[in-house]
Design a protein around this motif. Structure first.
Motif, PDB file in Angstrom:
ATOM      1  N   UNK A  75       0.691  -1.132   0.095  1.00 23.76           N
ATOM      2  CA  UNK A  75       0.005  -0.004  -0.022  1.00 23.76           C
ATOM      3  C   UNK A  75       0.948   1.202  -0.072  1.00 23.76           C
ATOM      4  N   UNK A  76       1.973   1.322   0.774  1.00 17.08           N
ATOM      5  CA  UNK A  76       2.774   2.430   0.911  1.00 17.08           C
ATOM      6  C   UNK A  76       3.610   2.650  -0.380  1.00 17.08           C
ATOM      7  N   UNK A  77       4.146   1.619  -0.983  1.00 15.09           N
ATOM      8  CA  UNK A  77       4.815   1.730  -2.366  1.00 15.09           C
ATOM      9  C   UNK A  77       4.149   2.216  -3.318  1.00 15.09           C
ATOM     10  N   UNK A  78       2.941   1.874  -3.260  1.00 18.29           N
ATOM     11  CA  UNK A  78       1.952   2.129  -4.644  1.00 18.29           C
ATOM     12  C   UNK A  78       0.924   3.491  -3.999  1.00 18.29           C
ATOM     13  N   UNK A  79       1.289   4.233  -2.886  1.00 20.26           N
ATOM     14  CA  UNK A  79       0.708   5.330  -2.582  1.00 20.26           C
ATOM     15  C   UNK A  79       0.620   6.196  -3.790  1.00 20.26           C
ATOM     16  N   UNK A  80      -0.275   6.834  -4.207  1.00 17.00           N
ATOM     17  CA  UNK A  80      -0.348   8.072  -5.180  1.00 17.00           C
ATOM     18  C   UNK A  80      -0.797   7.389  -6.617  1.00 17.00           C
ATOM     19  N   UNK A  81      -0.701   6.093  -6.831  1.00 15.19           N
ATOM     20  CA  UNK A  81      -1.127   5.739  -8.058  1.00 15.19           C
ATOM     21  C   UNK A  81      -2.714   5.769  -8.147  1.00 15.19           C
ATOM     22  N   UNK A 103      -4.759   7.836 -15.472  1.00 14.87           N
ATOM     23  CA  UNK A 103      -5.142   6.615 -15.807  1.00 14.87           C
ATOM     24  C   UNK A 103      -6.175   6.030 -14.859  1.00 14.87           C
ATOM     25  N   UNK A 104      -5.831   6.268 -13.562  1.00 12.16           N
ATOM     26  CA  UNK A 104      -6.452   5.382 -12.536  1.00 12.16           C
ATOM     27  C   UNK A 104      -7.910   6.492 -12.375  1.00 12.16           C
ATOM     28  N   UNK A 105      -7.886   7.945 -12.635  1.00 14.14           N
ATOM     29  CA  UNK A 105      -8.948   8.476 -12.484  1.00 14.14           C
ATOM     30  C   UNK A 105      -9.926   8.437 -13.954  1.00 14.14           C
ATOM     31  N   UNK A 106      -9.528   7.898 -14.687  1.00 12.89           N
ATOM     32  CA  UNK A 106     -10.156   7.766 -15.864  1.00 12.89           C
ATOM     33  C   UNK A 106     -10.834   6.287 -15.871  1.00 12.89           C
ATOM     34  N   UNK A 107     -10.508   5.610 -14.724  1.00 16.21           N
ATOM     35  CA  UNK A 107     -11.158   4.227 -14.457  1.00 16.21           C
ATOM     36  C   UNK A 107     -10.275   3.048 -14.881  1.00 16.21           C
ATOM     37  N   UNK A 108      -9.116   3.248 -15.524  1.00 17.31           N
ATOM     38  CA  UNK A 108      -8.211   2.253 -15.960  1.00 17.31           C
ATOM     39  C   UNK A 108      -7.557   1.814 -14.670  1.00 17.31           C
ATOM     40  N   UNK A 109      -7.133   0.395 -14.625  1.00 12.11           N
ATOM     41  CA  UNK A 109      -6.406  -0.196 -13.332  1.00 12.11           C
ATOM     42  C   UNK A 109      -4.986   0.152 -13.604  1.00 12.11           C
ATOM     43  N   UNK A 110      -4.323   0.264 -12.832  1.00 11.01           N
ATOM     44  CA  UNK A 110      -2.987   0.574 -12.851  1.00 11.01           C
ATOM     45  C   UNK A 110      -2.004  -0.793 -13.235  1.00 11.01           C
ATOM     46  N   UNK A 169      -4.502  -4.477  -8.708  1.00  9.06           N
ATOM     47  CA  UNK A 169      -3.767  -3.858 -10.166  1.00  9.06           C
ATOM     48  C   UNK A 169      -3.558  -4.969 -10.930  1.00  9.06           C
ATOM     49  N   UNK A 170      -3.315  -4.522 -12.334  1.00  8.46           N
ATOM     50  CA  UNK A 170      -2.786  -5.583 -13.358  1.00  8.46           C
ATOM     51  C   UNK A 170      -1.355  -5.669 -12.935  1.00  8.46           C
ATOM     52  N   UNK A 227       5.063   2.022 -20.755  1.00  6.19           N
ATOM     53  CA  UNK A 227       4.015   1.174 -20.564  1.00  6.19           C
ATOM     54  C   UNK A 227       3.659   0.811 -19.271  1.00  6.19           C
ATOM     55  N   UNK A 228       4.194   1.284 -18.260  1.00  7.36           N
ATOM     56  CA  UNK A 228       3.784   0.735 -17.017  1.00  7.36           C
ATOM     57  C   UNK A 228       3.623   2.055 -15.860  1.00  7.36           C
ATOM     58  N   UNK A 229       2.760   1.770 -14.893  1.00  5.86           N
ATOM     59  CA  UNK A 229       2.541   2.913 -14.031  1.00  5.86           C
ATOM     60  C   UNK A 229       3.707   2.532 -12.764  1.00  5.86           C
ATOM     61  N   UNK A 230       4.241   1.315 -12.460  1.00  6.85           N
ATOM     62  CA  UNK A 230       4.939   1.323 -11.407  1.00  6.85           C
ATOM     63  C   UNK A 230       5.874   0.204 -11.551  1.00  6.85           C
TER      64      UNK A 230
END
Length: 260
Positions: free
Chosen positions: A33-39, A44-51, A72-73, A110-113
């Motif tokens: 949760x901490x590492x991915x905070x902010x995603x 993309x997330x606000x547009x409804x896409x999974x990270x 997440x994907x 191509x990736x968020x994290x």
């Protein structure tokens, strides 16, 4: 550590995949949760896409489980086929890909994290950092996590004396974070820690030690002697039938990618 030695030890995990899966600890859910905070605030997330989250050197999926559970994907990249086979069985929701950090088999941006659990010290640092920056989208983040035994506990300190202490690896991790900062590819990393415990019976403790890279590459006689001594340590320390609680400090770092 010399490059040839590092690569040899890194390749040694394949034959120990079964012990690795059975004996290595998981990670606190709060770490993912901490590492991915902010995603969740990314466009993309606000547009409804999974990270899209890439885990490098994913092993048998110990940390992958937490990433999938977070919704997440997940693309799990692992070089050792025996480890990857176990990951596929354990976490079928993740897309498993064989590959290495120095040549990530993904398109640019191509990736968020990109996350690495208990493995960044095996990478060739400069090319892997360049590859991680390449595959991250603008606004993407890079996260690292390590579990370290808490050597303030007397029996754990004795275990470390048998194994050779992890303190050198802790120093190595700090040196790697400095290289991350010097690369100028990422923003200054943030750091946090969590506490966790792993309950082990006698066989579990022996398997945990056997799964370590430098133990698997010992001569048969030296390995047998070490594992015998680890079993003896359990016998004189554990309160049967409860076994032992092995305490860990989980150290996490995260940094944003710079895209010019």
């Amino acid at each position: 550590m010399e490059e040839s030695v590092r690569r040899s030890l890194g390749r040694s995990f394949g034959p120990t995949a079964a012990d690795y899966e059975r004996s290595r600890p998981d990670y606190p859910a709060a770490a993912a949760d901490w590492l991915l905070a902010g995603l969740d605030d990314s466009p993309r997330r606000r547009a409804g896409w999974p990270a899209t989250v890439v885990e490098l050197a994913a092993g048998t999926g110990k940390f992958t489980r937490s990433l999938v559970a977070a919704g997440h994907d997940v693309i799990a990249v692992e070089p050792a086929q025996p480890m990857l086979d176990r990951l596929v069985r354990a976490v079928p929701e993740a897309l498993a890909v064989r590959g290495v950090a120095e040549r990530i088999p993904l398109a640019g941006s191509s990736t968020d994290a990109v996350l690495v659990a208990q493995a960044f010290h095996w990478f060739d640092t400069e090319p892997s950092l360049a590859e991680i920056a390449r595959v991250l989208r603008p606004g993407g983040m890079f996260g690292l996590v390590w579990n370290y035994r808490d050597e303030s506990v007397p029996w754990v300190r004795q275990l470390s004396r048998l194994l050779g202490t992890d303190r050198s690896q802790t120093r190595h991790a700090e040196e790697l974070i400095e290289k991350l900062e010097w690369s100028r590819l990422f923003t200054p990393p943030k750091r946090t820690t969590f506490r966790m415990w792993q309950r082990l019976d006698r066989q579990g403790l022996v398997r945990l030690v056997a799964s370590r890279s430098y133990v698997s590459t010992m001569s048969p006689a030296d390995r047998e002697e070490l594992l015998f001594n680890v079993g003896q340590l359990f016998d004189v320390t554990a309160r049967q039938p409860d076994g032992l609680l092995l305490p860990y400090t989980t150290i996490c770092y995260r940094a944003g990618v710079r895209k010019w």
